[in-house]
Design an enzyme around this catalytic site. Structure first.
Site, short mmCIF file in Angstrom:
data_model
loop_
_atom_site.label_atom_id
_atom_site.label_comp_id
_atom_site.label_asym_id
_atom_site.label_seq_id
_atom_site.Cartn_x
_atom_site.Cartn_y
_atom_site.Cartn_z
N GLY A 103 0.81 -1.21 0.00
CA GLY A 103 0.00 0.00 0.00
C GLY A 103 0.84 1.26 0.00
N ARG A 104 2.10 1.10 0.39
CA ARG A 104 2.95 2.30 0.38
C ARG A 104 4.41 1.94 0.12
NH1 ARG A 104 3.49 4.08 6.65
NH2 ARG A 104 3.27 2.03 7.56
N ASP A 135 -3.02 6.73 2.63
CA ASP A 135 -2.40 7.72 1.74
C ASP A 135 -1.08 7.30 1.09
OD1 ASP A 135 -0.76 7.74 3.92
OD2 ASP A 135 -1.09 9.83 4.48
N GLY A 136 -0.58 6.13 1.43
CA GLY A 136 0.67 5.67 0.81
C GLY A 136 1.92 6.33 1.37
N ARG A 193 14.37 0.66 1.25
CA ARG A 193 14.67 -0.65 1.81
C ARG A 193 15.34 -1.53 0.76
NH1 ARG A 193 9.30 -2.76 4.91
NH2 ARG A 193 8.48 -3.19 2.84
N ASP A 268 1.26 -11.66 6.09
CA ASP A 268 1.77 -10.74 5.06
C ASP A 268 3.04 -10.04 5.53
OD1 ASP A 268 -0.39 -9.63 6.80
OD2 ASP A 268 0.30 -7.73 5.97
N ASN A 269 3.42 -10.27 6.79
CA ASN A 269 4.68 -9.70 7.29
C ASN A 269 5.72 -10.79 7.54
OD1 ASN A 269 3.68 -7.09 7.22
ND2 ASN A 269 3.00 -7.12 9.35
N ASP A 278 9.21 -5.57 7.62
CA ASP A 278 8.10 -4.67 7.97
C ASP A 278 8.12 -4.26 9.44
OD1 ASP A 278 7.33 -4.75 5.38
OD2 ASP A 278 5.28 -5.38 5.75
P1 AMP Z 1 1.41 -3.34 7.97
O1 AMP Z 1 0.60 -3.76 9.14
O2 AMP Z 1 2.25 -2.11 8.18
O3 AMP Z 1 2.20 -4.46 7.38
O4 AMP Z 1 0.35 -2.89 6.86
C1 AMP Z 1 -0.72 -3.67 6.45
C2 AMP Z 1 -1.19 -3.24 5.08
O5 AMP Z 1 -1.59 -1.87 5.11
C3 AMP Z 1 -0.12 -3.33 4.02
O6 AMP Z 1 -0.75 -3.75 2.85
C4 AMP Z 1 0.39 -1.93 3.93
O7 AMP Z 1 0.98 -1.66 2.68
C5 AMP Z 1 -0.87 -1.10 4.15
N1 AMP Z 1 -0.58 0.25 4.68
C6 AMP Z 1 -0.15 0.59 5.92
N2 AMP Z 1 -0.01 1.92 6.03
C7 AMP Z 1 -0.37 2.47 4.85
C8 AMP Z 1 -0.44 3.80 4.33
N3 AMP Z 1 -0.14 4.86 5.06
N4 AMP Z 1 -0.86 3.95 3.04
C9 AMP Z 1 -1.19 2.89 2.30
N5 AMP Z 1 -1.14 1.62 2.72
C10 AMP Z 1 -0.74 1.39 3.97
MG MG Z 2 3.28 -5.22 6.17
#
Ligand code: AMP
Ligand code: MG
Length: 517
Positions: A103-104, A135-136, A193, A268-269, A278
């Site tokens: 997502g980002r 917001d990415g 990264r 997913d992590n 992550d």
């Molecule tokens: P995470 O728990 O950080 O691994 O994030 C879970 C999911 O949410 C992943 O698909 C990330 O890419 C997405 N994500 C987290 N924060 C953002 C953000 N600010 N903008 C877009 N996608 C996000």
């Molecule tokens: Mg993640």
């Protein structure tokens, strides 16, 4: 030396798999594809805040000049880059979450070096097809944490993705840090990264959920050929899964060794290469507490608490096994491999604990001693890091009454009488055992000091460094960046070697963190 701007990047992943090349970054489901093309979104004023020169040396990357910083901030791509966001799925907090994806994070391209091929990926570079409602972007505080921590883990010897640079964007982004309806503007940043691969269990789960056996098979074969090239023979799939099981088990022992709590062990992590990946609401243990989770979202169930991580590793591998099972006629051997996790973990664990305790070998009775350590430390809850370094300094033949005094500085509170008694007994039993070592006390202590870090990145220190950076001061940040390069040192950076101060005990960002980043 090639620079980020002059390099000819490879795009093996993009060339091998189906993707959505439209460049459309509106949030959506992307059936049938493994990635979506995504150009980074420009920022106002990219400024290089940190650069990992050691990593750059390893990969032969020239120090970033102005145009390179534009690349690191997401303002520029080069002709050989084919930037994309990967599509994956996953189980989050035990539940199937469907399509997730980067997502980002945007992979710019693959960097070939004498050390192999590495993905260069920007995190926080703007929306992708997988940004959903977000917001990415990434805030400075979470980017500093990922940058410093992934590098620190590398120097600790724990398998991890790396961070090449940290760039501030000159833009502010809105975040509700405490999820309490009080959003605030915070400075934005982008971390670059680096990893041989950012593939996760979730990439395989996605294709299984889509029942796309063809692409699933293709992804598995590609992963084996590229990242596990030594695997050959008839049963490649099982041999590969066996290695993923072993690498994951090893990663879990390594996290236990240094007291690292990831905080969000969703599938997913979970890296397919067994890397720490992550970095979000992570923490090292301060006081030794199996139930500690740094993630506020995880508090109700403590699913991802320190002591649960090894069993969650197994649970996650179970989901990966499920995902690849359509590639096998008979799933029984797959289950057997999955179940070898337990033995793999415990063997690794006892070996690792033997080193933490400076034992020459781990005998059956030593396993009992190790359990006694677990039990008593959980009860007494000393500072884990300080405790093990003090243990290496234990005078041989120490009198029982002198034991609490030797460990004085690692306790967070006064011990109760029963705690003092069990602690004294533990150390006395240990002292007796160490006397039977076939190696010298010096050798034993040297093993311990190579296994037990002296310097870890504590959340309260990260928090202080971030507060300073937000005010434009980078002194502590640079100090942490330097100190983390030599975590097993025997001296230097004395004032970083301290347990969590009382003020940080309940302060947000110091012991508890939210996922808001
Ligand atoms: P995470 O728990 O950080 O691994 O994030 C879970 C999911 O949410 C992943 O698909 C990330 O890419 C997405 N994500 C987290 N924060 C953002 C953000 N600010 N903008 C877009 N996608 C996000
Ligand atoms: Mg993640």
């Amino acid at each position: 030396m090639p620079s980020l701007t002059t390099k000819k990047y490879k795009s093996d992943f993009v060339e091998h798999f189906k993707g959505d090349e439209s460049g459309d970054r509106s949030p959506r489901q992307t059936p049938g594809v493994l990635y979506s093309r995504a150009e980074p979104t420009s920022v106002k004023k990219p400024k290089l805040l940190a650069w990992s020169q050691d990593l750059a040396n390893e990969l032969d990357i020239d120090y970033p000049h102005e145009t390179d910083v534009e690349i690191l901030g997401g303002n520029k791509t080069t002709a050989s880059m084919r930037p994309y966001a990967a599509c994956y799925a996953g189980h989050q907090f035990g539940n199937w979450a469907g399509q997730l994806g980067d997502g980002r994070a945007i992979t710019l391209g693959e960097w070939g070096s004498k050390k192999g091929i590495f993905e260069i990926q920007l995190k926080g570079a703007g929306p992708t097809a997988y940004s959903r409602h977000a917001d990415g972007r990434a805030v400075l505080r979470s980017s500093v944490r990922e940058y410093l921590m992934s590098e620190a883990m590398h120097y600790l010897g724990v398998p991890t993705t790396r961070a090449l640079s940290l760039v501030t964007t000159g833009e502010e982004i809105l975040r509700d840090m405490f999820y309490d309806g009080n959003p605030k503007y915070e400075p934005g940043a982008v971390v670059t990264r680096v990893s041989p691969s950012f593939l996760r269990f979730g990439n395989f789960e996605l294709l299984a959920a889509r029942k796309d056996v063809n692409q699933l098979e293709k992804l598995v074969s590609w992963t084996i050929e590229r990242y596990f090239p030594h695997i050959s023979g008839e049963n490649k799939l099982l041999a590969w899964f066996q290695e993923v099981v072993e690498k994951t088990a090893f990663l879990m022992t390594e996290w236990q060794r240094v007291g690292f709590v990831h905080g969000v062990m969703n599938t997913d992590n979970m890296s397919i290469l067994g890397l720490s990946i992550d970095y979000g609401p992570f923490s090292f243990l301060d006081n030794y507490d199996h139930r500690f989770t740094p993630n506020t979202t995880d508090l109700p169930g403590r699913r991802y608490a320190f002591g649960n991580q090894p069993s969650i590793g197994y649970w996650n591998l179970g989901k990966l096994a499920n995902a690849i099972s359509p590639l096998l006629e008979d799933v029984e051997p797959l289950e057997e491999v999955l179940n070898s996790y337990e033995e793999s973990f415990w063997n690794g664990y006892y070996g690792m604990m033997g080193k933490k305790l400076g034992l020459d070998e781990v005998k059956k009775t030593d396993k009992e001693l190790i359990s006694q350590f677990e039990k008593v430390l959980s009860e007494v809850q000393p500072d884990m890091t300080l405790f093990y370094r003090l243990l290496a300094k234990l005078p041989s033949g120490i009198q029982e009454e002198n034991i609490p005094g030797h460990f004085q500085e690692c306790f967070y509170s006064e011990l109760e009488t029963s705690e003092t008694a069990s602690f004294k007994k533990l150390i006395t039993d240990y002292s007796k055992r160490v006397k039977t070592n076939k190696i010298s006390r010096e050798t034993s202590a040297a093993i311990m000091n190579r296994t037990n870090p002296r310097i870890i990145l504590r959340n309260f220190q990260l928090h202080q460094a971030i507060e300073e950076l937000e005010k434009g001061e980078n002194k502590l940040f640079l100090r942490l960046q330097e100190a983390m390069k030599d975590p097993y040192s025997t001296g230097g950076f004395e004032n970083l070697v301290q347990k969590r101060p009382a003020w940080a005990e309940t302060k947000a960002g110091c012991s508890m963190l939210s996922c808001s980043s």
